[in-house]
Design a protein around this motif. Structure first.
Motif, mmCIF file in Angstrom:
data_model
loop_
_atom_site.group_PDB
_atom_site.id
_atom_site.type_symbol
_atom_site.label_atom_id
_atom_site.label_comp_id
_atom_site.label_asym_id
_atom_site.label_seq_id
_atom_site.Cartn_x
_atom_site.Cartn_y
_atom_site.Cartn_z
ATOM 1 N N THR A 264 9.525 -11.076 5.045
ATOM 2 C CA THR A 264 9.190 -9.757 5.560
ATOM 3 C C THR A 264 9.594 -9.652 7.020
ATOM 4 N N GLY A 265 10.172 -8.517 7.383
ATOM 5 C CA GLY A 265 10.550 -8.278 8.771
ATOM 6 C C GLY A 265 11.079 -6.871 8.920
ATOM 7 N N THR A 266 11.063 -6.359 10.128
ATOM 8 C CA THR A 266 11.564 -5.003 10.347
ATOM 9 C C THR A 266 13.011 -4.886 9.920
ATOM 10 N N GLY A 267 13.825 -5.860 10.297
ATOM 11 C CA GLY A 267 15.246 -5.798 9.959
ATOM 12 C C GLY A 267 15.506 -5.994 8.486
ATOM 13 N N CYS A 268 15.002 -7.089 7.928
ATOM 14 C CA CYS A 268 15.283 -7.401 6.518
ATOM 15 C C CYS A 268 14.385 -6.632 5.569
ATOM 16 N N GLU A 269 13.323 -6.014 6.069
ATOM 17 C CA GLU A 269 12.317 -5.307 5.266
ATOM 18 C C GLU A 269 11.597 -6.312 4.354
ATOM 19 N N ILE A 270 11.665 -6.126 3.031
ATOM 20 C CA ILE A 270 11.102 -7.094 2.083
ATOM 21 C C ILE A 270 12.261 -7.639 1.262
ATOM 22 N N VAL A 271 12.476 -8.933 1.326
ATOM 23 C CA VAL A 271 13.624 -9.502 0.608
ATOM 24 C C VAL A 271 13.176 -10.717 -0.205
ATOM 25 N N PRO A 272 13.515 -10.753 -1.490
ATOM 26 C CA PRO A 272 13.155 -11.911 -2.309
ATOM 27 C C PRO A 272 14.028 -13.114 -1.953
ATOM 28 N N ARG A 292 6.598 -5.493 -6.746
ATOM 29 C CA ARG A 292 5.564 -4.495 -6.481
ATOM 30 C C ARG A 292 5.381 -4.297 -4.975
ATOM 31 N N VAL A 293 5.470 -5.378 -4.217
ATOM 32 C CA VAL A 293 5.384 -5.250 -2.760
ATOM 33 C C VAL A 293 6.564 -4.449 -2.224
ATOM 34 N N MET A 294 7.756 -4.710 -2.730
ATOM 35 C CA MET A 294 8.938 -3.962 -2.302
ATOM 36 C C MET A 294 8.778 -2.474 -2.584
ATOM 37 N N ASP A 295 8.270 -2.153 -3.765
ATOM 38 C CA ASP A 295 8.080 -0.749 -4.138
ATOM 39 C C ASP A 295 7.034 -0.088 -3.247
ATOM 40 N N ALA A 296 5.917 -0.771 -3.001
ATOM 41 C CA ALA A 296 4.857 -0.206 -2.162
ATOM 42 C C ALA A 296 5.342 0.014 -0.738
ATOM 43 N N TYR A 297 6.110 -0.930 -0.244
ATOM 44 C CA TYR A 297 6.635 -0.809 1.125
ATOM 45 C C TYR A 297 7.627 0.348 1.218
ATOM 46 N N GLU A 298 8.474 0.490 0.219
ATOM 47 C CA GLU A 298 9.445 1.587 0.215
ATOM 48 C C GLU A 298 8.723 2.938 0.199
ATOM 49 N N ALA A 300 5.795 3.528 1.395
ATOM 50 C CA ALA A 300 5.137 3.704 2.691
ATOM 51 C C ALA A 300 6.113 4.178 3.752
ATOM 52 N N VAL A 301 7.263 3.537 3.862
ATOM 53 C CA VAL A 301 8.191 3.881 4.950
ATOM 54 C C VAL A 301 8.884 5.208 4.713
ATOM 55 N N ARG A 302 8.973 5.636 3.439
ATOM 56 C CA ARG A 302 9.644 6.899 3.100
ATOM 57 C C ARG A 302 8.673 8.078 3.053
ATOM 58 N N ALA A 303 7.452 7.894 3.530
ATOM 59 C CA ALA A 303 6.439 8.952 3.574
ATOM 60 C C ALA A 303 6.094 9.469 2.188
ATOM 61 N N ARG A 304 6.101 8.565 1.202
ATOM 62 C CA ARG A 304 5.747 8.936 -0.162
ATOM 63 C C ARG A 304 4.352 8.461 -0.546
ATOM 64 N N ASP A 305 3.662 7.866 0.405
ATOM 65 C CA ASP A 305 2.316 7.377 0.144
ATOM 66 C C ASP A 305 1.392 7.938 1.224
ATOM 67 N N PRO A 306 0.605 8.954 0.903
ATOM 68 C CA PRO A 306 -0.257 9.560 1.925
ATOM 69 C C PRO A 306 -1.285 8.592 2.505
ATOM 70 N N ARG A 307 -1.546 7.498 1.822
ATOM 71 C CA ARG A 307 -2.549 6.546 2.308
ATOM 72 C C ARG A 307 -2.028 5.725 3.494
ATOM 73 N N THR A 308 -0.725 5.745 3.717
ATOM 74 C CA THR A 308 -0.160 5.011 4.855
ATOM 75 C C THR A 308 0.463 5.955 5.883
ATOM 76 N N ALA A 309 0.040 7.206 5.860
ATOM 77 C CA ALA A 309 0.605 8.197 6.787
ATOM 78 C C ALA A 309 0.359 7.828 8.246
ATOM 79 N N GLU A 310 -0.715 7.110 8.516
ATOM 80 C CA GLU A 310 -1.024 6.736 9.899
ATOM 81 C C GLU A 310 0.011 5.779 10.489
#
Length: 322
Positions: A264-272, A292-298, A300-310
């Motif tokens: 995990t990292g800002t540059g690489c994002e989530i990489v297996p 599942r982590v990759m999907d959840a992170y995507e 979150a960063v794409r503003a598709r999850d209102p629970r991580t809007a903050e």
């Protein structure tokens, strides 16, 4: 903050430098720069993600700038603006550079020159500071189907020698040596061990392991950078999976027995990580927890999850000049 020049240079050419927006080509840093000679600078990497034709979102920008200010304090670097002000500066920089798609922001705070009357030498007091922020378009650049890693013969610099929790420019010679060794050996990335021989982190990312449904990551005491993406993943796993990530000492042998490994990292994002030291990790394909982590992170960063809007700061095309 000063708005700098009114005439817009070519697309993507603005920088924020020493309190003003200026054409990036006009930023000049000489060979006498203290940060260049002694590695006395701190930096961050911040991503912005497209969320529509005219809007993007900075991801956890305030957290990044808060960490940079803390890192700068260790080197007696005067950043100047607060974390909130730096977020405003960055949104304006992205607007000026026309970055409404995926982009990468690199703020750098650094030592410049000895102040009058200060004797020559390696020092932190009596040295002036500067701040520069640049941005560029950047999408994902690490293959999402998985990468290969090898354990580096270079050890992670211990916190007792150089603060591991700070992104200090000079420390990244350690990372460069490990990456060069790994790529020359045919791997995509390196995994550091710390001085005790336990897993620390990858060259520019944190490490997570999954075994029998349990998730672990090296603790702060393992000489790791306290990654912001790492923190995001720990939160997402707790929320979505009901999994409490074990932050602990991770033995090197666990890299060979894990069902899944991901970085995990800002540059690489989530990489297996699908191969470690020439051996397949699990089935040799990204595992279910990683996916599942990759999907959840995507989401979150794409503003598709209102629970991580903050975690998001919107960047609209309409500019309000600072």
């Amino acid at each position: 903050m000063s708005a700098g020049r009114s005439a817009a240079p070519a697309r993507g050419q603005w920088a924020f430098h020493d309190g003003a927006f200026v054409p990036a080509a006009e930023v000049r840093l000489g060979p006498g720069l203290q940060a260049l000679q002694y590695g006395t600078g701190v930096f961050e990497g911040i991503r912005a993600y497209a969320a529509g034709p005219d809007t993007s979102h900075l991801y956890r920008a305030r957290d990044h700038f808060s960490r940079m200010i803390s890192s700068a304090a260790l080197l007696r670097i005067a950043v100047g603006p607060s974390a909130d002000e730096l977020v405003e500066i960055t949104t304006e920089l992205l607007r000026r550079n026309g970055h409404t798609g995926d982009a990468y922001v690199r703020p750098l705070a650094y030592k410049t020159a000895l102040e009058p009357g200060v004797p020559f030498g390696v020092r932190l007091q009596g040295v002036s500071s500067s701040l520069t922020v640049v941005s560029l378009p950047m999408g994902s650049y690490v293959p999402k189907e998985g990468i290969s890693c090898g354990v580096s013969s270079w050890r992670r610099i211990p916190d007792s020698s150089l603060p591991a929790r700070a992104k200090i420019t000079g420390a990244y010679a350690n990372n460069a040596l490990a990456t060069d060794e790994a790529t020359q050996a045919g791997y995509d990335d390196a995994v550091f061990l710390n001085q005790a021989g336990h897993v620390a982190e990858a060259s520019t990312a944190n490490v997570f392991l999954v075994r029998a449904g349990r998730v672990a990551t090296p603790s702060h005491a393992s000489d790791i950078l306290e990654g912001i993406t790492r923190d995001s993943v720990i939160s997402l796993l707790r929320r979505d999976e009901g999994v409490e990530v074990e932050q602990r000492t991770v033995l090197r042998s666990e890299l060979g027995t894990a069902d899944e490994i991901f970085l995990t990292g800002t540059g690489c994002e989530i990489v297996p990580v699908t191969s470690m030291d020439g051996r397949p990790v699990g089935s040799g394909a990204p595992g279910p927890v990683t996916r599942r982590v990759m999907d959840a992170y995507e989401r979150a960063v794409r503003a598709r999850d209102p629970r991580t809007a903050e975690w998001l700061t919107p960047v609209h095309r309409t500019a309000v000049r600072l």
